[in-house]
Every structure is written in C-alpha cells, then in structure tokens.
Enzyme design. Structure first.
Site, PDB file in Angstrom:
ATOM      1  N   ARG B 285      16.975 -45.316 -13.667  1.00  0.00           N
ATOM      2  CA  ARG B 285      17.123 -45.326 -12.207  1.00  0.00           C
ATOM      3  C   ARG B 285      17.255 -46.748 -11.680  1.00  0.00           C
ATOM      4  O   ARG B 285      18.096 -47.032 -10.827  1.00  0.00           O
ATOM      5  CB  ARG B 285      15.937 -44.611 -11.555  1.00  0.00           C
ATOM      6  CG  ARG B 285      16.023 -43.123 -11.751  1.00  0.00           C
ATOM      7  CD  ARG B 285      14.836 -42.345 -11.207  1.00  0.00           C
ATOM      8  NE  ARG B 285      15.165 -40.921 -11.268  1.00  0.00           N
ATOM      9  CZ  ARG B 285      14.431 -39.949 -10.756  1.00  0.00           C
ATOM     10  NH1 ARG B 285      13.301 -40.241 -10.126  1.00  0.00           N
ATOM     11  NH2 ARG B 285      14.815 -38.696 -10.847  1.00  0.00           N
ATOM     12  N   TYR B 421      24.134 -39.681  -9.818  1.00  0.00           N
ATOM     13  CA  TYR B 421      23.469 -39.423 -11.122  1.00  0.00           C
ATOM     14  C   TYR B 421      22.109 -40.092 -11.267  1.00  0.00           C
ATOM     15  O   TYR B 421      21.687 -40.835 -10.422  1.00  0.00           O
ATOM     16  CB  TYR B 421      24.387 -39.681 -12.306  1.00  0.00           C
ATOM     17  CG  TYR B 421      25.036 -41.029 -12.509  1.00  0.00           C
ATOM     18  CD1 TYR B 421      24.560 -42.196 -11.950  1.00  0.00           C
ATOM     19  CD2 TYR B 421      26.159 -41.101 -13.347  1.00  0.00           C
ATOM     20  CE1 TYR B 421      25.178 -43.403 -12.208  1.00  0.00           C
ATOM     21  CE2 TYR B 421      26.780 -42.316 -13.599  1.00  0.00           C
ATOM     22  CZ  TYR B 421      26.281 -43.469 -13.026  1.00  0.00           C
ATOM     23  OH  TYR B 421      26.884 -44.655 -13.286  1.00  0.00           O
ATOM     24  N   GLU B 422      21.407 -39.705 -12.312  1.00  0.00           N
ATOM     25  CA  GLU B 422      20.010 -40.145 -12.547  1.00  0.00           C
ATOM     26  C   GLU B 422      19.093 -39.765 -11.395  1.00  0.00           C
ATOM     27  O   GLU B 422      18.203 -40.524 -11.030  1.00  0.00           O
ATOM     28  CB  GLU B 422      19.949 -41.665 -12.780  1.00  0.00           C
ATOM     29  CG  GLU B 422      20.736 -42.165 -13.964  1.00  0.00           C
ATOM     30  CD  GLU B 422      20.297 -41.587 -15.298  1.00  0.00           C
ATOM     31  OE1 GLU B 422      19.153 -41.113 -15.410  1.00  0.00           O
ATOM     32  OE2 GLU B 422      21.120 -41.576 -16.232  1.00  0.00           O
ATOM     33  N   GLY B 423      19.287 -38.564 -10.857  1.00  0.00           N
ATOM     34  CA  GLY B 423      18.520 -38.140  -9.690  1.00  0.00           C
ATOM     35  C   GLY B 423      19.263 -38.560  -8.442  1.00  0.00           C
ATOM     36  O   GLY B 423      19.358 -39.757  -8.172  1.00  0.00           O
ATOM     37  N   GLN B 428      15.626 -39.159  -4.877  1.00  0.00           N
ATOM     38  CA  GLN B 428      14.867 -40.409  -4.798  1.00  0.00           C
ATOM     39  C   GLN B 428      14.031 -40.429  -3.522  1.00  0.00           C
ATOM     40  O   GLN B 428      12.871 -40.851  -3.534  1.00  0.00           O
ATOM     41  CB  GLN B 428      15.812 -41.623  -4.811  1.00  0.00           C
ATOM     42  CG  GLN B 428      16.764 -41.690  -5.978  1.00  0.00           C
ATOM     43  CD  GLN B 428      16.077 -41.714  -7.317  1.00  0.00           C
ATOM     44  OE1 GLN B 428      15.024 -42.335  -7.467  1.00  0.00           O
ATOM     45  NE2 GLN B 428      16.639 -41.026  -8.303  1.00  0.00           N
TER      46      GLN B 428
END
Lengths: 558, 558
Positions: B285, B421-423, B428
């Site tokens: 992240r 992406y990545e959450g 977040q």
C-alpha cells in the site's frame, strides 16, 4: 449497459430552470423531440460507441474511413432531421429554442461523443454563415448544411497558432473572379475528412495579402471539399491524430493548396474573420459544456448499474454477514450521489445558459449578456464535471473500471478532451475575469449574483454567494496577473454557486414521492451540503494573487 | 522528454522529513543509492516507457512476451541489485532503510510504472516469506527472490472475491508429503506470467479442506512456476487484460490445477493466510502511494518542459505584444506550481511514513503505530495526487496533451489504476476511520495531530488541524454508516494536514538562494496558501453523515 436518456430529468430542467414555456408554446413538440432524440441516441448511436473506440477512424491517402455502422447512423441523423431542431426556419430548420436543441446534443454526447462531434461542428458553421454569409451562400449551402447532408468544419488551428489564433499563416489570394486561392496547413481539424457524406464544407480562417498582423488581419472562407462544378477542391487530409479518446472522431491535419490553391469564398467582410469565428465558437463553447454533461450522464448510469449488480462484502456494522450489492456501502453510495449531483448541477447550469441565449435571440439584451457571462462557466466547469464524474465512475467499478471492456475507462478518455478544445478551460477563466466580470460596467455579472441572492435559502449557498462577491471585488481591483492567477478557482466558485442556486430551485418544487423526485432532492441536498462548502474552500486560491507563482523561475519546477 | 530523477529533492526530504541520519550512519551510501538509481531509471527503463505502452505485454498459449528491451532492463535490475536495497542482509539484501528503498521505487515508478510493478510485487513476497516462511523457504527461495532472479506475485483476487478476499474459493488439498494441490482461478494477477525470468514464485491464497468460511479459513501458499525438480508446475496464464494503462504490466488470469493440481507449500500456519497477506499488502500500500508520487514527478517534469518550450500569445497586460513561452501566463504557472506542490506534498508524506515503519522495525512501537495510521493516507491521497497531477499535465499541453505521442496522456492512463488496486481508496478511507482512528485507544492518531500542532506556524494549517480534530471527534462518536460516509473527505483532510506540516518544516530550513530551494519555498507556500484551505472545504462533507446518501434508492440515481 444500454444508455437511457434522462427524458424526465431533461423535461424537468427545461421547465423549471430554462422555463421553456416562455420560449415556445408548443409543449407537444418538446416532448416529441426529447423522446425521439432519446430513441435515436439510445438505439442507433450508443451501440456504436465501443466499436468507434476500438476501431476508430482510419486514414489512407484516399481519405478517412469511418467505423462500420457510422454511415447508417449518420444517414438516420439526416433523415430524422436531428440537426435541424434549432436551426432557422428560412434555412430549412425547425426554429425551435436552442435550449431544446441542447437537450438533443446532450443525448448524442452521452451516447457517442465521437459521433456527436460531427453535428456539433456543423452547428457552429450554420451560425457563422447565418450571421455573416451572403444571400447566395445562405441559399446554396445553408439548407444542405442544416439538413446534415453536407457537414461542416472549423479550420482555425495551425502548429504555431493554437490558443493564439492571430498567429495563423494560411494564405488567401484573390483569384479575380470573387473566389480566393487558399494555401496552408491546419491541424486538429475535427471531422476534417470522412466518408459519411458526399461533401464537407470547410470554414477556414486565413490571411489575405497585406492583411494586418494578428487577429485583425484574419478572414473567414467557405471552402467546400467538392466544388459547385463537381470537381474535388485542392485540399486533403494529410494525417489523423492518435488520441487518448474520441477515436472515431477524425482529428485531421488538413493541407490546403498542394496543387496551387484550394478555392474558397469570403464569409462576411475581409478581415472580419475573428467576429465570424466568435459567432462559431460561442455556441461551440456551450456545446462543449454539454459534452461534459452527456459524458457525466453516461458514466453515472454505467456506475449505478454496476453498483447494483456487483455483490461484494457484507455491510459494515450490519447484523448480517451476507455480502451485499456494493451500492449499499456508504462510500460507494457517496460516489454515486456525487456523480448524480454534479451531473444534475452541470446540466442545470448549461440549460439555464442556453435559455438566456434564446432570450437574447428574441431581443432580451440583458439575457444575452447573462448568456455571455455564463458561457465560460458552462464550458469550463461542465467539462471539469465530465472528467471528475467519469473518473469516479472508474473507481466505482474497482478493478473492472481499469479494464477497457467495461466501457467506464472510455468515458474518461473521451471526456478528457473537453477541457482543452474550443478555448482551454484556463482561457475560459481568463475570459470570465478579463471580459465577463466587467461586461456592461459589471452589471451583467452583478445582476446574476443579485438574482441568485434573491432566491436562495440555504446558508452554505448564501455563504458562497458572499465569498463570490468578495472575490469579485478583489479581482476587479487587482492587477492583471493577480486577477488571472485567481481566475480558475473563481470560475469554479461562480459555477458551483449558479448550479447550486438552480438545484435548490428544483428541489423546492420536487415535492412528490417518485424515484425521480427523490433522486432530485437527494442530489440537490448533497450538492448544497458537500459541493458548495468545497467551493468555499477555493476562495483562498482565488485571492492568493500571482506573487507566489512568480517567486520561482519555471525552470526550477521541473 | 528525458526524465531527471529528483535526487536533490529526495536527499532533502530524506534528511528533513524522514531524518534518515537516525536510521543509517552511512551518508555515502544514501548518495550512492540515490544517484545510481537515478542513472538506472533514467537510462535504462524510462526509454522503454513508451514502447511498453504502445506494444504492451503479449499473451499466447505459450506464455506472455514482454516488449523489446524489457528483458535487458530487467537483467540490469538484477545485476545492479536494485531489488536488494532494503531487503534483510540474511537473505542477501543490503539491509538499508525501507525509506531509502522507497526513493529507489519512486524513481522506477516515475520512469516506467509498468516495469516497476514487477519488483514492487516481489517486495511484498519478500516481506511475507521473511516474516512467515519456514527456514527452508527462506533458504531455498528468499535469496533468489531478493536478487530478482525469481520475481514473485500475489494471487489474491478471484471474480467473486475482490475487496472481499474472504470470499475466495481456490482450494488447497494436502498431497500427504507436506505439499498441497492447488486448484482454482485467480484474476488481476500482476506479472502472473512473463518471460523476464526463468522462474516466478507465486504466493497464492487458498482454502484447505474444512477451513472455516471467510477470512479465517484462508492459507497462504508458495507455488513456483518451475518446481524444485525442474518440472513446470500445473499452472498457466489463461489470458491478460486489455487495460486503460500500464500496458506492459501483464494483468493475468491464472489457472491453477487444470491437470489435477499445482504443487504448493504453506507459508506460515494453516488458516494464517490473512495475517501473511496483510504483511504483503501493508508495504504494498505504501509502495502504491509511491506510484502516485513517481507519476506526479514525471508528469510535472514533462509539463514544465513543454511549458518552457511552447510559445503562444503575448502576456496579458504586458507592454510587449511578442508571444511568450506559456509558462509565463499566470494560469499555466498556477498549474505548474500546483503540480509541484502536490508532488512534493505526497513525497513528504510517503517518505515520512516509511521513516516511521523503519523506526518500527527498529523497535519503536509508537512509530510503528504511526506508520499504520499513515498507510491509508499515503496510499489513497498519494494516488489521488498522481491522478490529479497527471490530468493537469495533460491540460498544460493543450491539444498536444490529448495526442498520445506527447506522453502526457500515458501518465494519466497509468496513474488511474493506483487508486484502485491494493485496496481501493475507499477501503483505505474505511481503514482510517474504522481501525486507525481508534488504534491504541485513539492515541496513535491523536499523537500525530499533537506533534503536528506543536510544530506548525501557518494559520491556515492550524485551522485545518482544528477541523481535523473536530471531525475526528465527530466521527469517533458517530454511527458506523455516518463514519464511513465521511471517511473519504476526512482522509483527504488528514493527508493534506500532514503533508502541509512536512512542507512547512522543509520551507523553514530551505533558506538559501538556489533554484531548488526557491522551488521548495514556492511549492510549500502554494500548498499552505491554496491546497490547505481547499481541504478545509471538505469538512462539511466529512461531517455530513449517511442520511442523505440513503434518502434515495440507488436505482433512482441511474
């Protein structure tokens, strides 16, 4: 995801914002046009949006081939008379309000922006020839341009002459028979060449011999692809651009006079080109604002449809651990309502501005000036909204939004041109603080704010009106650089204020309990509660002045 | 336009923001790494950025072919040890601060985001195996993964399991010899297949038989493309996505076990997959936040270079009617300074966060928690900045920005994945208000704000700190839905506050008269004068609650 043109919303905004009943008595025609345009846009051109994007317009030395399906769709456009709505009756148009034509253009933009550019450019030419053309030109060209049989283009830009049109070099030398020989090269000519029609009428800015430098020496010429005697004119498309979006709209480099000179005829007086160009561009600017509205509408519909169907994760804090459709998650809901609120706001602002232009055409000079004040707002903020909403639309789709097959990404790619062409949004902001803020001694702008003040009730909106007035006072007294430094945030503040006013007005009369009216109230509520305070946060930037900007040389910013 | 990695800026931020002298005594190595990475990024991988975009990764049944030049560039990556900077020494790494590795990753991202994704994903796997792997795994795999000889991937997502990882269905059945047979399908696997290396180490989340439902039943497996005995494992890339950007980064659909089962080995305990995944994802992240920084840097440099060279129009109000380079026009200058200010702000925030993580690794628990608080800010706001700056970069180019050859449009297309992406950034924001705001009884967040308050001098920044505290209090007391409804604007407010604090700190020590220090002061000044007040305008949205969002059914928003 099939597009559904927002007929109920359009009718509502035409009624309560543009007050179209003051512009036409024929209510049936309003409904008929809205429904017919929706049917055409949804059924004929939206289905071509993706093939237009993936295949695109194709250049060859023989010309530009449009993607499959575009020819038939354009034939139906001409047949349906969709270009004639608000064109003058004496030229074969229907003479209906521009505001109604705007709703039609919004639908075309939503369905297929690349396709819609062809009629949009044509509209500018109709205005220019109608206002400045000779009787002969009006007789020989206008009806066929209005019908769409001969689409038209605007040839302004050259490599060294973009925002600075006055720097153009294309030459026009009298042939002695009333015609001119045009030589030069133009770039970024939208639909400069294609195979949708037998003829294309190019409106070309050029310089006559011994013309004064700069914009005062520019003249406008009518340069048909096919001459009245049936010969091909001496002009060709040398190449088309490979662009981020609107792939089916051929962006052409045009070469005039490779074999001695393309034949053209003056539109209006010699050296009167800039005035004619502004006639073309003014409504084009409003129409580009509508592109933002159309893209925002399409992106919102696509995102809502996805959010209704995509099931992912249980609702946080809910008793059930069952996964839900993502529209139930608060932040996704926030994104959807934001998209809706911005879209409705931009539409209200655009239709209101068109309504003022219509009133201006009917002799109301104050309305005409208000239309002038609003034009940069519609163009710049409308297109900013198009980009923001399209980008949120990608986000709602998650990973699918980044995959081209979904269609969400195309909306952003297509939308991104609109803040650039027809005068960049920065130029719109300069127009607002440089000319529109002082129009009629400042009364045109102040009258708008006074009307807004007289009607608004929401305290956040009133606070924004205060801020706009304060900034306007500051900017009017400021040095040129300081005024321009604050112009962009000031434009956004003015746009949000005006849109907020028009949304509050709509919410006031949206009292019933239908899905549409609930959505209207929610979107207006979100706009007032969230978007308006955001605009208040722009005041500092609008008043910051230019000193900071020039406290460092640009080289050091790289 | 050749990229010039911002070595002077990076050194300055490492010193004054991350205070890297507290993390390593070896100043020479800091300089050597920054300069070497810049040379590699500028010389080897930036020149491949456009061919990567236009040609892209190519799928065939035999595998994925990378564009020409990528193989040699990757060989030089491995040879140069660019993946080893902050990897542990016992695994063949150099054991340098993560913060220094972050500067290297920023350069790779700026030069070629699609290329940089390969090492980025590999870093996540190094963390996961380092923290949870067996001694054997660390011995047999880690050194080759660290060196880059065997790049690694993260296999999380499945069609029904995106943000909701717990919904995944890939199965892992014990083979009886300590290994497992993996069957299932994964989507969106970055660098899941390619021809840059002889082996690829897949980290795969799957369920063992009788595992509990949801995230508690997930285990992590090491599944190499080539097995230790040299045979090809039973896994393949079934297709790659056609995406908006990062075309050279193959986004793969992976099929495991078409012929009975891919062989894999547990990493960490059975059902401990989520913990291992969070180890992978946490730094991922932060690294995605750095993607925003890198793209913003590249886009800013490109825009400044264009604005210095493009001559158009005389300066408004100037005596001379000579056309000037467009950076002289106030609104263009505003765009350039905004790009610079946002880029510097996002970099400061990211490096500061990495510095906290480094301190956490050295045993400072408060710093570790602060790193946790900052992670969603770096990821979400850093990537929002990447998109905004890339979009402004297009605008600075005018019509040229929409033409792909310029390269400005690619930055936006590439940048647009990072908020997803990545959450997603929405996730977040949910992490910030759902977990981080309450971490250590709220002390982790409050401590950050207290440290900011103790140092800041600018009144606008102080006002923003007040607003952040007020909103934090409101959200802590709020119902879940209301908290989530305000999470995104709140995250932006927190990010701008933290970045503003770190920029003000830098401006305070940037007292000399060099181009770099002038740019630092101007960018910090713009950030405090303009960006900080904008964030203040988000408070209303952060406190607006969820009621409005649910006042209308989502169906009515289409």
């Amino acid at each position: 995801m099939p597009l559904r043109c927002p007929v109920e919303e359009q009718r509502f905004v035409l009624e309560h914002v543009a007050r179209i009943h003051e512009l036409t008595n024929d209510h049936d025609i309003v409904d008929a046009v809205l429904e017919g345009a929706a049917q055409y846009a949804e059924g004929e051109i939206e289905p071509l949006n993706r093939i237009g994007d993936t295949v695109g317009a194709k250049w060859s030395p023989e010309g530009v081939a449009m993607p499959k399906g575009f020819h038939e769709a354009y034939r139906l456009f001409v047949e349906g008379g969709w270009g004639t709505i608000s064109a003058p009756e004496e030229a074969g148009g229907q003479g209906l309000p521009l505001t109604l034509g705007a709703a039609v253009m919004e639908d075309l933009n939503a369905a297929n922006l690349a396709f819609a550019l062809c009629p949009m450019l044509t509209m500018g030419a109709i205005e220019a020839i109608g206002a400045h053309g000779s009787d002969e030109q009006k007789r020989d060209y206008l009806p066929r341009i209005v019908s769409g049989e001969w689409p038209a283009t605007m040839n302004l830009t050259e490599p060294q002459a973009g925002s600075d049109v006055g720097a153009l070099r294309t030459k026009a030398v009298p042939n002695g028979d009333g015609s001119y020989a045009i030589t030069g090269s133009k770039i970024y000519i939208t639909y400069g060449e294609h195979d949708l029609a037998d003829n294309i009428i190019h409106l070309v800015l050029a310089r006559t011999p011994d013309a004064p430098a700069g914009t005062r020496g520019i003249s406008l010429f009518l340069v048909p692809k096919v001459l009245p005697d049936g010969r091909r004119n001496d002009l060709r498309c040398a190449s088309i651009e490979h662009k981020l979006g609107i792939h089916a709209s051929p962006t052409c480099t045009m070469a005039f006079g490779d074999e001695g000179g393309a034949t053209g005829w003056l539109i209006g007086p010699e050296h009167g080109g800039m005035r004619a160009m502004f006639t073309m561009m003014n409504n084009a600017r409003l129409n580009v604002g509508l592109q933002g509205v159309g893209i925002a509408e399409a992106a919102t519909q696509r995102a809502v449809a996805y959010a209704l169907g995509r099931v992912q994760s249980a609702r946080a804090g809910a008793a059930s651990r069952e996964a839900v459709a993502i529209h139930e998650h608060p932040d996704v809901r926030r994104m959807l309502l934001r998209m809706k609120a911005l879209t409705m706001g931009a539409r209200a602002l655009a239709y209101y501005a068109f309504g003022q232009i219509d009133r201006g055409h009917r002799g109301d000079k104050l309305a005409a000036m208000r239309g002038d004040v609003l034009t940069p707002l519609v163009k710049a903020w409308g297109t900013d909204v198009g980009c923001e909403v399209a980008s949120i639309g990608i986000q709602v789709h998650g990973g699918m939004g980044f995959v081209e097959e979904t269609g969400a990404a195309q909306h952003l790619r297509d939308a991104r041109i609109a803040p650039i062409y027809e005068g960049t949004n920065g130029i719109q902001a300069a127009d607002l603080v440089g000319r529109k803020l002082g129009l009629d001694g400042g009364l045109a702008f102040d009258g708008l704010i006074a009307d807004i003040r007289a009607e608004i009730e929401d305290p956040a909106l009133a606070a924004l009106a205060d801020a706009v007035e304060l900034v306007a006072t500051t900017l009017r007294a400021a040095e040129q650089d300081d005024r321009l430094a604050g112009s962009y945030p000031f434009l956004t503040m003015c746009s949000v204020l005006t849109a907020g006013w028009l949304l509050e007005r709509q919410a006031r009369v949206a009292t019933g309990d239908t899905p549409f009216l609930r959505a209207k109230r929610a979107a207006a509520g979100y706009f007032l509660a969230v978007v308006v305070p955001e605009a208040l946060g722009l005041a500092a930037g609008a008043e910051a002045g230019a000193k900071l900007l020039y406290s460092v040389e640009a080289e050091a910013l790289a």
